[in-house]
Write a protein that holds these residues in place. Structure first.
Motif, mmCIF file in Angstrom:
data_model
loop_
_atom_site.group_PDB
_atom_site.id
_atom_site.type_symbol
_atom_site.label_atom_id
_atom_site.label_comp_id
_atom_site.label_asym_id
_atom_site.label_seq_id
_atom_site.Cartn_x
_atom_site.Cartn_y
_atom_site.Cartn_z
ATOM 1 N N LEU A 82 -7.364 8.126 -3.598
ATOM 2 C CA LEU A 82 -6.106 7.948 -3.738
ATOM 3 C C LEU A 82 -5.507 6.862 -4.766
ATOM 4 O O LEU A 82 -4.389 7.023 -5.536
ATOM 5 N N ALA A 83 -6.218 5.712 -4.591
ATOM 6 C CA ALA A 83 -6.086 4.582 -5.462
ATOM 7 C C ALA A 83 -6.322 4.934 -6.913
ATOM 8 O O ALA A 83 -5.794 4.457 -7.898
ATOM 9 N N HIS A 292 -1.458 -0.394 -2.851
ATOM 10 C CA HIS A 292 -0.277 0.730 -2.645
ATOM 11 C C HIS A 292 -1.006 2.197 -2.005
ATOM 12 O O HIS A 292 -0.295 2.766 -1.349
ATOM 13 N N ALA A 293 -1.918 2.513 -2.271
ATOM 14 C CA ALA A 293 -2.641 3.573 -1.641
ATOM 15 C C ALA A 293 -2.963 3.337 -0.014
ATOM 16 O O ALA A 293 -2.703 3.849 0.763
ATOM 17 N N GLY A 294 -3.273 1.840 0.154
ATOM 18 C CA GLY A 294 -3.010 1.443 1.687
ATOM 19 C C GLY A 294 -2.011 1.664 2.424
ATOM 20 O O GLY A 294 -1.831 2.146 3.594
ATOM 21 N N GLY A 300 -0.770 -0.148 5.618
ATOM 22 C CA GLY A 300 -0.170 -1.629 5.481
ATOM 23 C C GLY A 300 -0.587 -2.416 4.151
ATOM 24 O O GLY A 300 -1.516 -2.067 3.464
ATOM 25 N N ASP A 301 0.135 -3.317 3.970
ATOM 26 C CA ASP A 301 -0.288 -4.107 2.727
ATOM 27 C C ASP A 301 0.114 -5.778 2.784
ATOM 28 O O ASP A 301 0.942 -6.359 2.614
#
Length: 461
Positions: A82-83, A292-294, A300-301
């Motif tokens: 995804l990243a 952002h993928a996370g 979360g971030d």
């Protein structure tokens, strides 16, 4: 970002983690769910196909099959791919200002994507974080309010604005601004261009002429995160007309499906460089694909959370309060108000909760965040209705004063009483921090299971 996509994928991630054994059958089942989640989030079909193929190839390899915790390994693959889809590892992800000053940045995109506001947000980011002297100019001669809007938001950003009028030609405006920027030693010139409600040849021809006249070091395509499937077609049109160097994704704080980010990046082949996180002038952050993928996967971030808190906490004010408490001076309502305002400067409760992992934010989600935000604003209103003397000496606030304060704030007297009770609890906590009381208090808090545990004073937020 991408609330609908995040909800679906984070649920799938939880299911994947629980898999003790990964087979082709359950990988296929999982990826079917992921495929549906991406399509429902308005991610373009070619992007979905490419993503699913890459995940399937790696999920059925030794990396997962030979893992002691295959579920965790599969989650890791989905996260990495995804990243990658979002642009992780693409060259040129950083904004390139390595040019003979002024470095020209051309902002392109359709009308309504937030291009003008994003120009000012970028000016603020470059002024504060990279210590650049920034000039903005509007070449939008078709929308009457565009030039005045850029003037207003540029002032809020702390940058400088170059005047233009609707009677001028866009190329003439751009050349005059560039000449001014050179003569007054600006580091960066940000050029806001005209948008249209849809892609048309006149728009493309005009922006091509602007690009030729300015020779910008960066040409950023501004796209609305809520645009959906059409984002792919728009991105393709701009990518064919201009040598784009990056994407700015706006309105990621809205109830978006999130497909625009993946589609626009896939079609243009350039990295997403910035993401708009709120309507505030400082609501722009450097885009990090992995982080952002996370977020999309519900992980979360925390890095962004720490950055947000660090950037917005007034350390001087915090040290002043600490010194005040240590000296034995009374914690008053001015201090109480300052703590509430710090929360607002950090973007409010919802902005902070968005960056927590799903399982943590879901617990907090049981509380109505909108109601909590309204409660904070109500507390501010009550304190603002007090006199300066009442804020310094809350003990003066008796029945008559309470009625006057309640009337001024548009609330009931009971709400004034509630605020004063909460203030009293915080004041008691501050008194305990004086001397050696802080360590005792920390030990007591350390034994609690969670927020609101035994003896924890109720905070204003």
């Amino acid at each position: 970002m991408a609330s609908a996509l995040t909800e679906k994928l984070s649920r799938l991630v939880k299911e994947m983690r629980g898999q003790a054994r990964i087979t082709e059958a359950n990988v296929t089942d999982m990826l079917r769910e992921v495929r549906m989640a991406l399509l429902e989030a308005d991610v373009a079909l070619p992007v979905v196909r490419d993503f699913i193929a890459r995940v399937k190839e790696k999920a059925l390899g030794q990396e997962v099959l030979g893992s002691l915790s295959p579920g965790q390994a599969l989650v890791g693959i989905v996260n990495r791919e995804l990243a990658t889809t979002m642009g992780q590892g693409l060259p040129g992800a950083e904004l390139n200002l390595a040019a003979q000053p002024p470095a020209v940045v051309l902002m392109a995109g359709l009308q309504g994507t937030g291009k003008t506001t994003t120009t000012a947000k970028l000016a603020k980011l470059l002024t504060e974080r990279r210590k650049k002297k920034v000039l903005t100019v509007s070449a939008d001669v078709y929308r009457p309010a565009a030039i005045e809007q850029l003037k207003t938001v540029t002032k809020q950003a702390g940058a400088e604005w170059f005047p233009s009028t609707g009677e001028q030609k866009p190329v003439d405006i751009a050349r005059a601004a560039l000449d001014h920027a050179k003569r007054h030693y600006f580091d960066v010139l940000l050029v806001d261009t005209a948008g249209r409600l849809a892609v048309d040849e006149a728009l493309m021809q005009e922006i091509r002429e602007l690009h030729a006249a300015l020779n910008p070091v960066e040409t950023l395509f501004v796209v609305d995160a809520m645009q959906g499937q059409d984002a792919m077609n728009v991105a393709k049109a701009f990518g064919e007309a201009l040598p784009l160097t990056g994407i700015v994704l706006t309105k990621t704080d809205g109830d978006s499906r999130g497909g625009a980010a993946l589609s626009a990046r896939h079609v243009t082949g350039v990295p997403i460089k910035f993401a708009g996180t709120s309507e505030k002038i400082d609501g722009l952050e450097v885009f990090d694909a992995e982080r952002h993928a996370g977020r999309v996967l519900g992980m979360g971030d925390i890095v962004a959370l720490v950055e947000q808190v660090t950037a917005n906490v007034d350390m001087a004010a915090a040290q002043k309060l600490a010194a005040k408490v240590k000296s034995g001076e009374s914690f008053d309502l001015n201090d109480f108000l300052a703590q509430i305002q710090q929360m607002n400067q950090m973007g409010g409760l919802s902005s902070l909760m968005d960056k927590l992992p799903t399982q943590m934010s879901a617990k907090a989600g049981q509380v109505d965040m909108d109601r909590a935000e309204r409660e904070i604003r109500r507390k501010q209103g009550i304190i603002h209705s007090m006199t300066a003397q009442e804020r310094r000496k809350p003990e003066l606030i008796k029945a008559t004063r309470k009625r006057r304060i309640a009337s001024g704030a548009g609330v009931q007297v009971q709400e004034v009483n509630r605020l004063l009770n909460e203030f009293g609890q915080m004041q008691d906590m501050m008194k305990k921090m004086k001397g050696g009381g802080l360590m005792k208090m920390m030990k007591r808090m350390g034994g609690m299971k969670g927020l609101g545990g035994g003896g924890m004073p109720k905070l204003p937020f």
